[in-house]
Design an enzyme around this catalytic site. Structure first.
Site, PDB file in Angstrom:
ATOM      1  N   PRO A  39      -2.811 -11.761  10.563  1.00 37.50           N
ATOM      2  CA  PRO A  39      -3.102 -11.491  11.985  1.00 37.50           C
ATOM      3  C   PRO A  39      -3.294  -9.995  12.184  1.00 37.50           C
ATOM      4  CG  PRO A  39      -0.770 -12.021  11.670  1.00 37.50           C
ATOM      5  CD  PRO A  39      -1.466 -12.284  10.358  1.00 37.50           C
ATOM      6  N   ASP A  40      -4.134  -9.624  13.125  1.00 36.92           N
ATOM      7  CA  ASP A  40      -4.335  -8.215  13.434  1.00 36.92           C
ATOM      8  C   ASP A  40      -3.429  -7.855  14.615  1.00 36.92           C
ATOM      9  OD1 ASP A  40      -5.418  -5.730  14.545  1.00 36.92           O
ATOM     10  OD2 ASP A  40      -6.957  -6.013  13.009  1.00 36.92           O
ATOM     11  N   PHE A  95      -4.647   3.446  14.781  1.00 38.42           N
ATOM     12  CA  PHE A  95      -5.025   4.422  13.764  1.00 38.42           C
ATOM     13  C   PHE A  95      -6.175   3.822  12.971  1.00 38.42           C
ATOM     14  CE2 PHE A  95      -2.292   8.156  13.005  1.00 38.42           C
ATOM     15  CZ  PHE A  95      -1.406   7.999  14.049  1.00 38.42           C
ATOM     16  N   LYS A 144     -14.051   0.688  15.098  1.00 44.53           N
ATOM     17  CA  LYS A 144     -12.769  -0.030  15.028  1.00 44.53           C
ATOM     18  C   LYS A 144     -12.093  -0.051  16.400  1.00 44.53           C
ATOM     19  CE  LYS A 144     -10.896  -0.088  10.622  1.00 44.53           C
ATOM     20  NZ  LYS A 144     -10.291   0.596   9.492  1.00 44.53           N
ATOM     21  N   ALA A 164       1.099   1.600  11.508  1.00 43.31           N
ATOM     22  CA  ALA A 164       1.410   0.916  10.243  1.00 43.31           C
ATOM     23  C   ALA A 164       0.135   0.632   9.461  1.00 43.31           C
ATOM     24  CB  ALA A 164       2.144  -0.394  10.531  1.00 43.31           C
ATOM     25  N   ASN A 222       0.846  -1.195   0.000  1.00 41.42           N
ATOM     26  CA  ASN A 222       0.000   0.000   0.000  1.00 41.42           C
ATOM     27  C   ASN A 222       0.880   1.244   0.000  1.00 41.42           C
ATOM     28  OD1 ASN A 222       0.437   0.899   2.859  1.00 41.42           O
ATOM     29  ND2 ASN A 222      -0.354  -1.163   3.219  1.00 41.42           N
TER      30      ASN A 222
HETATM   31  O1  PMT Z   1       2.664   6.275   6.449  1.00 42.41           O
HETATM   32  P1  PMT Z   1       2.072   7.603   5.990  1.00 42.41           P
HETATM   33  O2  PMT Z   1       2.285   7.834   4.516  1.00 42.41           O
HETATM   34  O3  PMT Z   1       2.577   8.754   6.841  1.00 42.41           O
HETATM   35  O4  PMT Z   1       0.517   7.540   6.199  1.00 42.41           O
HETATM   36  C1  PMT Z   1      -0.003   7.485   7.475  1.00 42.41           C
HETATM   37  C2  PMT Z   1      -1.092   6.416   7.609  1.00 42.41           C
HETATM   38  C3  PMT Z   1      -2.259   6.764   6.720  1.00 42.41           C
HETATM   39  C4  PMT Z   1      -0.541   5.044   7.215  1.00 42.41           C
HETATM   40  C5  PMT Z   1      -1.521   6.406   9.124  1.00 42.41           C
HETATM   41  O5  PMT Z   1      -1.935   7.691   9.510  1.00 42.41           O
HETATM   42  C6  PMT Z   1      -2.631   5.415   9.367  1.00 42.41           C
HETATM   43  O6  PMT Z   1      -3.811   5.708   9.265  1.00 42.41           O
HETATM   44  N1  PMT Z   1      -2.249   4.152   9.726  1.00 42.41           N
HETATM   45  C7  PMT Z   1      -3.191   3.032   9.827  1.00 42.41           C
HETATM   46  C8  PMT Z   1      -3.532   2.536   8.460  1.00 42.41           C
HETATM   47  C9  PMT Z   1      -4.455   1.334   8.491  1.00 42.41           C
HETATM   48  O7  PMT Z   1      -4.064   0.290   8.102  1.00 42.41           O
HETATM   49  O8  PMT Z   1      -5.633   1.576   9.019  1.00 42.41           O
HETATM   50  P2  PMT Z   1      -6.770   0.451   9.218  1.00 42.41           P
HETATM   51  O9  PMT Z   1      -7.973   1.252   9.488  1.00 42.41           O
HETATM   52  O10 PMT Z   1      -6.786  -0.482   8.054  1.00 42.41           O
HETATM   53  O11 PMT Z   1      -6.305  -0.342  10.499  1.00 42.41           O
HETATM   54  C10 PMT Z   1      -6.729   0.001  11.813  1.00 42.41           C
HETATM   55  C11 PMT Z   1      -5.645  -0.253  12.800  1.00 42.41           C
HETATM   56  O12 PMT Z   1      -5.350  -1.637  12.880  1.00 42.41           O
HETATM   57  C12 PMT Z   1      -4.330   0.434  12.511  1.00 42.41           C
HETATM   58  O13 PMT Z   1      -3.787   0.875  13.743  1.00 42.41           O
HETATM   59  C13 PMT Z   1      -3.457  -0.663  11.918  1.00 42.41           C
HETATM   60  O14 PMT Z   1      -2.070  -0.445  12.198  1.00 42.41           O
HETATM   61  C14 PMT Z   1      -3.979  -1.877  12.658  1.00 42.41           C
HETATM   62  N2  PMT Z   1      -3.890  -3.135  11.913  1.00 42.41           N
HETATM   63  C15 PMT Z   1      -4.609  -3.335  10.795  1.00 42.41           C
HETATM   64  C16 PMT Z   1      -4.571  -4.564  10.164  1.00 42.41           C
HETATM   65  C17 PMT Z   1      -3.760  -5.585  10.694  1.00 42.41           C
HETATM   66  N3  PMT Z   1      -3.681  -6.773  10.119  1.00 42.41           N
HETATM   67  N4  PMT Z   1      -3.037  -5.354  11.794  1.00 42.41           N
HETATM   68  C18 PMT Z   1      -3.089  -4.157  12.423  1.00 42.41           C
HETATM   69  O15 PMT Z   1      -2.417  -3.931  13.433  1.00 42.41           O
END
Ligand code: PMT
Length: 419
Positions: free
Chosen positions: A307-308, A328, A342, A275, A211
């Site tokens: 895995p999350d 995030f 979330k 991340a 991504n």
């Molecule tokens: O890296 P940059 O270019 O500065 O951009 C910043 C960002 C957009 C990456 C950052 O601000 C951000 O939003 N990060 C989270 C991106 C994301 O994957 O969001 P999500 O809504 O899909 O996931 C929710 C949360 O679960 C996040 O904290 C993510 O790290 C976590 N996650 C998601 C999936 C997974 N398998 N494991 C996780 O830990």
């Protein structure tokens, strides 16, 4: 007993009669266990010799920006990168002006311009030069950039006049250096785990699912937490950013590797998952490059869920669970509602919501940008943080975390009060 063992101080000695005091300063830093590397400017060399500086520091002395010897032995970038602190003592009016105006016409000036390390200056000059509005404006500029001032003090000067402009005594400068290394910061004593960047999930030896995350937001958070005194481990997917200073950085590629590295970084008081972890990876990674199949259908790629990591960290039982777990949420629609959901589903304490997708200029709104516009969501409050730099968001988050640990005395997670 606190000392300077393991610390490297880059001492810039610029021109002024106070340069003779720098020799004593070198001796005191060495006596305290520190390593001193010195840059002697042309002006500084009018007052003390490279030989005395080298003899006291027991290191080569660096003098010339364009010296083949100095640059091949230790370039100005490395000189600054390998220091824990840069100290300019004496800092002449000329040196201060060069720093304020970003000049790079000498080894000392270029090193100071290129550094990402903390800088302290001990000014020394005639009282009229110090009082001159030009010098005062330069000092103010440096102070707003985070440069620490030691002195000057008042008294009799070598030029026969009396007033403010004498360099602080070596003992006082040493005290300020000690204070810099050992003063307690808001997050001192706490450990933090931060995830950043994308994950790359291989399909075959050359292709992957990835991504657009650049790591800018997560890396800025790791740097801010470290600046506030936390012991930080950053687990990052593939990014083109340098590792932040003062942070233990672990490089991974896939979600599984990221989870593994996070587990190894535990225990931690704080976990922040910035991340963009891929939700899926290939059910089977092919060992050979997938071939085009002529006019047949493109290959059917089966995916499995990753895995999350955030949910795994938030779901740990006490005392293994980090005391404050922050996620995030990157959403393209229903930002606040989706992020709040979330937060509940993943079990984290706070979530930072940012709206991703195309901006008016056709570029991505958040991924790869230097700025972000976020909402901090807890179980009780939603607070908007207006669009600002990712670094400013990181600094604000670090402040909120420090406040949370103070207010809760590191016990139960609780919502933040709005500012
Ligand atoms: O890296 P940059 O270019 O500065 O951009 C910043 C960002 C957009 C990456 C950052 O601000 C951000 O939003 N990060 C989270 C991106 C994301 O994957 O969001 P999500 O809504 O899909 O996931 C929710 C949360 O679960 C996040 O904290 C993510 O790290 C976590 N996650 C998601 C999936 C997974 N398998 N494991 C996780 O830990």
């Amino acid at each position: 007993m606190q000392d300077l063992t393991g610390k490297t101080i880059l001492l810039v000695i610029s021109g002024g009669i106070a340069a003779y005091k720098s020799l004593e300063l070198i001796r005191l830093i060495r006596k305290a266990g520190g390593r001193v590397r010195c840059i002697l400017t042309k002006g500084g060399a009018q007052f003390i010799t490279p030989l005395s500086v080298a003899a006291l520091s027991e290191e080569p002395v660096y003098e010339d920006l364009f010296s083949l010897k100095d640059e091949t032995e230790m370039g100005h970038i490395r000189l600054s990168r390998e220091a824990d602190l840069i100290l300019v003592a004496p800092a002449s009016a000329n040196m201060i002006a060069k720093m304020a105006h970003g000049m790079a016409d000498s080894l000392a000036a270029a090193t100071l311009l290129a550094t990402n390390k903390p800088v302290m200056i001990a000014p020394a000059m005639n009282q009229m030069m110090w009082a001159n509005p030009a010098t005062q404006a330069n000092i103010e500029t440096l102070a707003t950039r985070g440069i620490t001032l030691i002195g000057p003090t008042s008294g009799d000067m070598a030029c026969g006049e009396t007033g403010l402009g004498r360099m602080a005594e070596p003992e006082e400068i040493l005290g300020a250096v000690m204070g810099f290394f050992y003063q307690s910061k808001p997050l001192s004593g706490l450990s933090a785990l931060v995830t950043s960047g994308p994950t790359y999930e291989p399909l075959d030896p050359v292709r992957f699912i990835g991504n657009r995350s650049s790591g800018k937001q997560g890396h800025a958070i790791a740097a801010s937490l470290a600046a506030q005194g936390a012991d930080v481990t950053l687990v990052t997917g593939p990014v083109s950013l340098p590792d932040p200073q003062g942070v233990k950085t672990v490089h991974v590629e896939t979600a599984v590797e990221m989870l593994d590295a996070c587990r190894q970084a535990l225990p931690a008081d704080i976990a922040i998952c910035a991340a963009a972890v891929s939700d899926w990876s290939a059910a089977a990674v092919l060992s050979q490059k997938i071939k085009k199949r002529g006019d047949r259908q493109p290959p059917d790629i089966k995916l499995k869920e990753n895995p999350d990591i955030l949910a795994a960290l938030a779901g740990l039982a006490t005392p293994k669970r980090p005391k404050l777990v922050i996620g995030f949420a990157a959403e393209t629609e229903n930002l606040i509602e989706a992020a709040a959901e979330k937060r509940r589903n993943k079990g984290c304490d706070w979530i930072i919501a940012n709206q991703v997708g195309p901006a008016d200029d056709g570029m991505e709104k958040v991924f790869g940008r230097d700025e972000n516009h976020v909402y901090l969501i807890t179980d009780q409050t939603t607070e908007e943080w207006q669009k600002t730099s990712k670094q400013a968001i990181a600094d604000k988050l670090a402040d909120y975390i420090a406040r949370w640990f103070t207010e809760t005395r590191q016990t139960q997670p609780a919502p933040m009060a709005a500012e």
